[in-house]
Design a protein around this motif. Structure first.
Motif, PDB file in Angstrom:
ATOM      1  N   ALA A   1     -20.236 -42.235  20.071  1.00 32.80           N
ATOM      2  CA  ALA A   1     -20.480 -41.962  21.492  1.00 32.80           C
ATOM      3  C   ALA A   1     -21.383 -40.747  21.646  1.00 32.80           C
ATOM      4  O   ALA A   1     -22.289 -40.727  22.493  1.00 32.80           O
ATOM      5  N   ILE A   2     -21.148 -39.718  20.833  1.00 37.83           N
ATOM      6  CA  ILE A   2     -22.004 -38.522  20.871  1.00 37.83           C
ATOM      7  C   ILE A   2     -23.429 -38.896  20.493  1.00 37.83           C
ATOM      8  O   ILE A   2     -24.396 -38.505  21.158  1.00 37.83           O
ATOM      9  N   SER A   3     -23.581 -39.686  19.439  1.00 41.46           N
ATOM     10  CA  SER A   3     -24.921 -40.092  18.986  1.00 41.46           C
ATOM     11  C   SER A   3     -25.639 -40.884  20.072  1.00 41.46           C
ATOM     12  O   SER A   3     -26.835 -40.696  20.306  1.00 41.46           O
ATOM     13  N   HIS A   4     -24.899 -41.778  20.739  1.00 44.77           N
ATOM     14  CA  HIS A   4     -25.496 -42.582  21.813  1.00 44.77           C
ATOM     15  C   HIS A   4     -25.972 -41.701  22.963  1.00 44.77           C
ATOM     16  O   HIS A   4     -27.073 -41.899  23.503  1.00 44.77           O
ATOM     17  N   GLN A   5     -25.172 -40.678  23.321  1.00 48.15           N
ATOM     18  CA  GLN A   5     -25.540 -39.792  24.426  1.00 48.15           C
ATOM     19  C   GLN A   5     -26.756 -38.938  24.069  1.00 48.15           C
ATOM     20  O   GLN A   5     -27.634 -38.707  24.910  1.00 48.15           O
ATOM     21  N   ILE A   6     -26.833 -38.482  22.827  1.00 48.32           N
ATOM     22  CA  ILE A   6     -27.989 -37.681  22.406  1.00 48.32           C
ATOM     23  C   ILE A   6     -29.250 -38.534  22.409  1.00 48.32           C
ATOM     24  O   ILE A   6     -30.316 -38.099  22.876  1.00 48.32           O
ATOM     25  N   ARG A   7     -29.144 -39.789  21.938  1.00 53.32           N
ATOM     26  CA  ARG A   7     -30.305 -40.683  21.948  1.00 53.32           C
ATOM     27  C   ARG A   7     -30.763 -40.959  23.376  1.00 53.32           C
ATOM     28  O   ARG A   7     -31.970 -40.995  23.663  1.00 53.32           O
ATOM     29  N   ALA A   8     -29.804 -41.137  24.288  1.00 51.07           N
ATOM     30  CA  ALA A   8     -30.148 -41.390  25.694  1.00 51.07           C
ATOM     31  C   ALA A   8     -30.861 -40.187  26.301  1.00 51.07           C
ATOM     32  O   ALA A   8     -31.834 -40.342  27.053  1.00 51.07           O
ATOM     33  N   LEU A   9     -30.403 -38.992  25.948  1.00 53.08           N
ATOM     34  CA  LEU A   9     -31.031 -37.780  26.479  1.00 53.08           C
ATOM     35  C   LEU A   9     -32.429 -37.601  25.903  1.00 53.08           C
ATOM     36  O   LEU A   9     -33.376 -37.255  26.629  1.00 53.08           O
ATOM     37  N   GLU A  10     -32.584 -37.831  24.602  1.00 50.73           N
ATOM     38  CA  GLU A  10     -33.907 -37.716  23.972  1.00 50.73           C
ATOM     39  C   GLU A  10     -34.863 -38.746  24.552  1.00 50.73           C
ATOM     40  O   GLU A  10     -36.053 -38.452  24.770  1.00 50.73           O
ATOM     41  N   SER A  11     -34.358 -39.945  24.825  1.00 50.71           N
ATOM     42  CA  SER A  11     -35.199 -40.987  25.413  1.00 50.71           C
ATOM     43  C   SER A  11     -35.646 -40.587  26.813  1.00 50.71           C
ATOM     44  O   SER A  11     -36.818 -40.780  27.183  1.00 50.71           O
ATOM     45  N   TYR A  12     -34.735 -40.025  27.587  1.00 45.67           N
ATOM     46  CA  TYR A  12     -35.072 -39.603  28.950  1.00 45.67           C
ATOM     47  C   TYR A  12     -36.110 -38.484  28.930  1.00 45.67           C
ATOM     48  O   TYR A  12     -37.066 -38.493  29.713  1.00 45.67           O
ATOM     49  N   LEU A  13     -35.940 -37.519  28.030  1.00 46.33           N
ATOM     50  CA  LEU A  13     -36.830 -36.353  27.971  1.00 46.33           C
ATOM     51  C   LEU A  13     -38.138 -36.665  27.255  1.00 46.33           C
ATOM     52  O   LEU A  13     -39.136 -35.949  27.444  1.00 46.33           O
ATOM     53  N   GLY A  14     -38.120 -37.686  26.418  1.00 44.17           N
ATOM     54  CA  GLY A  14     -39.317 -37.992  25.647  1.00 44.17           C
ATOM     55  C   GLY A  14     -39.576 -36.991  24.547  1.00 44.17           C
ATOM     56  O   GLY A  14     -40.722 -36.826  24.106  1.00 44.17           O
TER      57      GLY A  14
END
Length: 312
Positions: free
Chosen positions: A34-47
């Motif tokens: 779940a932590i990994s998924h949230q970090i990937r989502a944040l990195e995707s949003y920020l680019g």
């Protein structure tokens, strides 16, 4: 208002602070995936990549470091504001300060804080260097940094240095100088400063970050020149220099928060000149936190104690 995935921000802050996905997951009581998924989502949003991973080693990218410093302070403010509205504001306060100031001045005076404000849980973060003003470091600080954007500063102390030695060593000095005919009493009310130079000088390198500079500047303030024949002992920290003086090894330069005549009855301040250094000590706290009760209690206490002990 365009905001990033809000659930991802606590996950990112925890991973950045703990430098571990596993520890962040344990702290937030979620799975590591779940932590990994949230970090990937944040990195995707920020680019942007926020972390670099080399084998098992995890570290923040430059962009990640900058983002962490920006959002962690905001998350802390949201947490504190929520606690205040709920009536459960934390009484735990972290104070970062120099180790010498902590050991020689703050800790001996702490009983009065505990008597007057037993509800305040003060946690000390002792630093060898000037503490970094950041919520990551502490909630409030004793610093020689004169100003910083977003922080309020209260002057606590303007440093001055003066010579001390043990009482036993002082008696030996006076006996030697009297036998040499350089003083006419064994208990002089004033001692010509140049007479100190025939005894070992205990020097603290960290005061000016250069060997012997403390004594060189003290001599310059008294319009004196130290002869080449002077014997020096050099120490990295004033705490070490003070202990060497206590054990009769020579004459040291110290300041008002390091030397307390009532507690240090085995030491004596020599009747010579002192000099003011460039260092000013401040109590610092983030201006946006000026209404937090625990920080204000510590602020008022440390100001009052600095006045009562003669620092200001």
């Amino acid at each position: 208002m365009k905001l990033p995935p809000l659930n991802a921000l606590p996950a990112f802050e925890a991973v950045a602070r703990l430098n571990s996905f596993t520890k962040a997951a344990d702290e937030l009581n979620v799975s590591q995936s779940a932590i990994s998924h949230q970090i990937r989502a944040l990195e995707s949003y920020l680019g942007e990549d926020l972390f670099t991973r080399q084998g098992r080693k995890l570290s923040l990218t430059e962009e990640g470091q900058n983002y962490w410093e920006a959002i962690s302070s905001s998350l802390s403010q949201i947490e504190r504001a929520s606690e205040q509205l709920q009536g459960v504001a934390s009484s735990e306060i972290r104070l970062a300060l120099f180790s010498s100031f902590a050991v020689r001045w703050l800790i001996p005076n702490l009983p009065s804080l505990q008597r007057n404000h037993p509800e305040v849980d003060l946690q000390l973060e002792m630093k060898n260097d000037n503490p970094v003003l950041s919520d990551h470091t502490a909630d409030c600080f004793v610093t020689i940094q004169p100003e910083s954007k977003g922080y309020s500063m209260d002057l606590l102390y303007i440093e001055k240095l003066f010579p001390i030695c043990s009482r036993s060593y002082w008696n030996q000095m006076c006996d030697t100088l009297y036998q040499q005919g350089k003083i006419d009493t064994l208990t002089p009310a004033h001692l010509p400063a140049e007479l100190l130079f025939q005894f070992p000088l205990l020097s603290t390198i960290s005061i000016f970050d250069k060997p012997k500079q403390d004594w060189q500047r003290w001599a310059y303030a008294g319009r004196l020149s130290i002869p080449d024949t002077v014997r020096y002992q050099q120490f990295s920290h004033m705490l070490l220099t003070l202990e060497a003086a206590r054990h009769h090894q020579g004459i040291a330069l110290t300041n008002d928060y390091m030397y307390d005549p009532d507690r240090d009855s085995d030491l004596i301040r020599l009747p010579c000149h002192d000099f003011i250094t460039d260092d000013k000590f401040y109590f610092a706290f983030k201006t946006s936190r000026r209404n937090e009760p625990s920080i204000m209690k510590v602020r008022q206490w440390i100001q009052k104690t600095a006045r009562s002990t003669g620092l200001i």
